[in-house]
Write an enzyme that holds these catalytic residues in place. Structure first.
Site, PDB file in Angstrom:
ATOM      1  N   ARG A   1      -2.060  15.499  -9.795  1.00  0.00           N
ATOM      2  CA  ARG A   1      -2.790  14.339 -10.164  1.00  0.00           C
ATOM      3  C   ARG A   1      -1.936  14.074 -11.750  1.00  0.00           C
ATOM      4  NH1 ARG A   1      -6.801  15.714 -13.526  1.00  0.00           N
ATOM      5  NH2 ARG A   1      -7.788  17.168 -11.993  1.00  0.00           N
TER       6      ARG A   1
ATOM      7  N   TYR B   1      -8.748 -13.135 -10.099  1.00  0.00           N
ATOM      8  CA  TYR B   1      -8.912 -12.552  -8.684  1.00  0.00           C
ATOM      9  C   TYR B   1     -10.345 -11.879  -8.743  1.00  0.00           C
ATOM     10  CZ  TYR B   1      -8.461  -8.859  -5.244  1.00  0.00           C
ATOM     11  OH  TYR B   1      -8.483  -7.914  -4.262  1.00  0.00           O
TER      12      TYR B   1
ATOM     13  N   ASP C   1      -1.679  -9.860 -15.310  1.00  0.00           N
ATOM     14  CA  ASP C   1      -1.597  -9.524 -13.868  1.00  0.00           C
ATOM     15  C   ASP C   1      -0.624 -10.198 -13.162  1.00  0.00           C
ATOM     16  OD1 ASP C   1      -1.932  -9.245 -11.010  1.00  0.00           O
ATOM     17  OD2 ASP C   1      -4.042  -9.058 -11.442  1.00  0.00           O
TER      18      ASP C   1
HETATM   19  C1  PLP Z   1      -5.224  -7.761  -4.703  1.00  0.00           C
HETATM   20  C2  PLP Z   1      -5.120  -8.140  -6.336  1.00  0.00           C
HETATM   21  C3  PLP Z   1      -5.612  -7.329  -7.033  1.00  0.00           C
HETATM   22  C4  PLP Z   1      -6.513  -6.153  -6.420  1.00  0.00           C
HETATM   23  O1  PLP Z   1      -5.399  -5.177  -5.982  1.00  0.00           O
HETATM   24  P1  PLP Z   1      -5.751  -3.967  -4.800  1.00  0.00           P
HETATM   25  O2  PLP Z   1      -4.549  -3.230  -4.660  1.00  0.00           O
HETATM   26  O3  PLP Z   1      -6.360  -4.529  -3.519  1.00  0.00           O
HETATM   27  O4  PLP Z   1      -6.831  -3.062  -5.608  1.00  0.00           O
HETATM   28  C5  PLP Z   1      -5.886  -7.649  -8.432  1.00  0.00           C
HETATM   29  N1  PLP Z   1      -5.023  -8.742  -8.826  1.00  0.00           N
HETATM   30  C6  PLP Z   1      -4.593  -9.400  -8.016  1.00  0.00           C
HETATM   31  C7  PLP Z   1      -3.880 -10.706  -8.522  1.00  0.00           C
HETATM   32  C8  PLP Z   1      -4.489  -9.355  -6.604  1.00  0.00           C
HETATM   33  O5  PLP Z   1      -3.843 -10.056  -6.045  1.00  0.00           O
END
Ligand code: PLP
Length: 408
Positions: free
Chosen positions: A55, A107, A179
């Site tokens: 971990r 998202y 992101d």
């Molecule tokens: C899919 C997505 C997430 C979440 O990711 P997971 O791997 O499904 O938990 C977050 N931000 C964006 C822009 C995404 O497309």
């Protein structure tokens, strides 16, 4: 454009082709082995080894973390179990009473997470349309601790000027996290644009093969990266060795995949652009897209995602049913082409009013373009549109019921 800012001796394509290759001290395996062990032996109770418990760290995860950090141009990467875990990890950086700014059209899962945590008073939350300078200024008047940026946005591909947000954040000492899931470091490097942290759902382009759910954060500074790694270990969200191995394997082909995918997306958009059965195409590569110039300035490409709002005469549900080469599914960024109607699928958890405010109509269809041949995909859309155009002729939009709490 960010190529010029590269200080690394090696190009990113080379970095990921060579990461961990022929680097196995035990057997000289060329492809890196998977270290599945949960624990690692101490030679002596007073000598803490490099790895002691999986971990906290394991060699398979370290290889992926290092590759991602190099690709994004950061000091340290932390690989976690999902994109949501990566976003939640960031929230450990804020104290109760401190302000978090997030995009109003982020998202769906991010929206759900932030709203739920803010409800428990873990921080103050301000949603803003980050493409609107006035709204942005108003939000920044709240003196945020953390600012989350997501560009291009989902599903309307709105473009936020990352440098403009960073400029405002500097004035109040806020941390800016971007992101970068929709583009990947192959097409956008937010740390070069001044962000402190990059977040990924590695489930999407980074792995690219739709067979792992994973996430990552990369921090520009070592201390911030160490802090995030501490929290990942503390809260137990760190990524598994097998998933890390798979994701590094997928990552190796990121550049050829995304270059081909975005070229195909461009071809399809060009083909459909003037079709009378289409009301609007949301693709940053189009000159008519309001974020086109900003995208050109901060991205190395326009990506392989686009959304289309079809004209009223088109039955979009029938369109999806008629498509043969596009799988009706959530998620994006894989080798396979996907299609979804956000109103009934990815954004079904939003109320119809909230969707309307966000500009997501019932006639909106989101496409994620894969590695199939462009001509085959164009032909498939054409034949489906021919049927759906007739099926929907004269029909007014149907209602979609907000049911499952789904986000992808
Ligand atoms: C899919 C997505 C997430 C979440 O990711 P997971 O791997 O499904 O938990 C977050 N931000 C964006 C822009 C995404 O497309």
């Amino acid at each position: 454009m960010s190529d010029a800012q590269h200080t690394d001796a090696l190009r990113p394509e080379t970095l990921i082709a060579t990461a961990g290759v022929a680097d196995d001290p035990a057997f000289n395996s060329v492809s890196p082995p998977i270290h599945l062990s949960a624990n690692y032996a101490w030679r002596d109770p007073l000598e803490k080894p490099q790895y002691d418990y999986a971990r906290s760290g394991n060699p398979s995860r370290t290889q992926l973390e290092d590759a991602l950090a190099q690709l994004e141009g950061g000091a340290r990467g932390v690989v976690v179990s999902s994109g949501m875990a990566a976003l939640d990890l960031l929230l450990n950086l804020v104290d109760p009473g401190e302000v978090v700014i997030a995009p109003h059209d982020c998202y769906g899962g991010t929206h759900r997470l932030l709203t739920a945590r803010a409800k428990r008073s873990q921080f103050e939350l301000v949603y803003a349309n980050q493409t609107d300078p006035e709204e942005l200024a108003k939000a920044f008047a709240r003196k945020p601790k953390l600012v989350l940026v997501e560009t291009p946005s989902n599903p309307l591909l709105r473009i936020t000027d990352i440098r403009a947000v960073v400029e405002l954040a500097k004035e109040c000492g806020a941390i800016v996290a971007a992101d970068n899931t929709f583009l990947s470091p192959a097409l956008q490097r937010p740390l070069d644009l001044g962000c402190d942290i990059v977040v990924h759902s590695t489930t999407k382009f980074i792995n690219g093969h739709s067979d792992v759910v994973g996430g990552a954060v990369v921090a520009r500074d070592q201390a911030l990266g160490d802090d995030l790694a501490w929290w990942a270990n503390c809260t137990g969200v760190s990524g598994a060795p097998f998933d890390s191995f798979m994701t590094l394997r997928g990552l190796r082909t990121l550049f050829p995949r995304i270059e081909r995918q975005q070229a195909t997306a461009g071809e399809i958009v060009t083909h459909l652009e003037n079709d009378a059965r289409i009301e609007n195409i949301y693709f940053p590569g189009l000159k008519s897209h309001p974020g086109h110039e900003t995208a050109k300035a901060q991205q190395k490409g326009f990506g392989s995602m686009f959304s289309i709002e079809f004209a009223e005469g088109v039955d979009v549900i029938e369109l999806l049913r008629q498509l043969n080469l596009f799988t009706i599914a959530e998620s994006l960024g894989g080798f396979e082409s996907l299609v979804c109607t956000p109103a009934t699928m990815t954004h079904a958890a939003m109320t119809p009013e909230a969707r309307e405010t966000a500009g997501i109509s019932d006639r909106l269809v989101r496409f994620s373009i894969g590695l199939e041949h462009a001509e085959d995909l164009v032909r498939d859309i054409e034949q489906a549109l021919d049927v759906a155009g007739k099926a929907g002729a004269g029909k007014v939009a149907y209602l979609s019921k907000g049911t499952a709490s789904k986000c992808a």
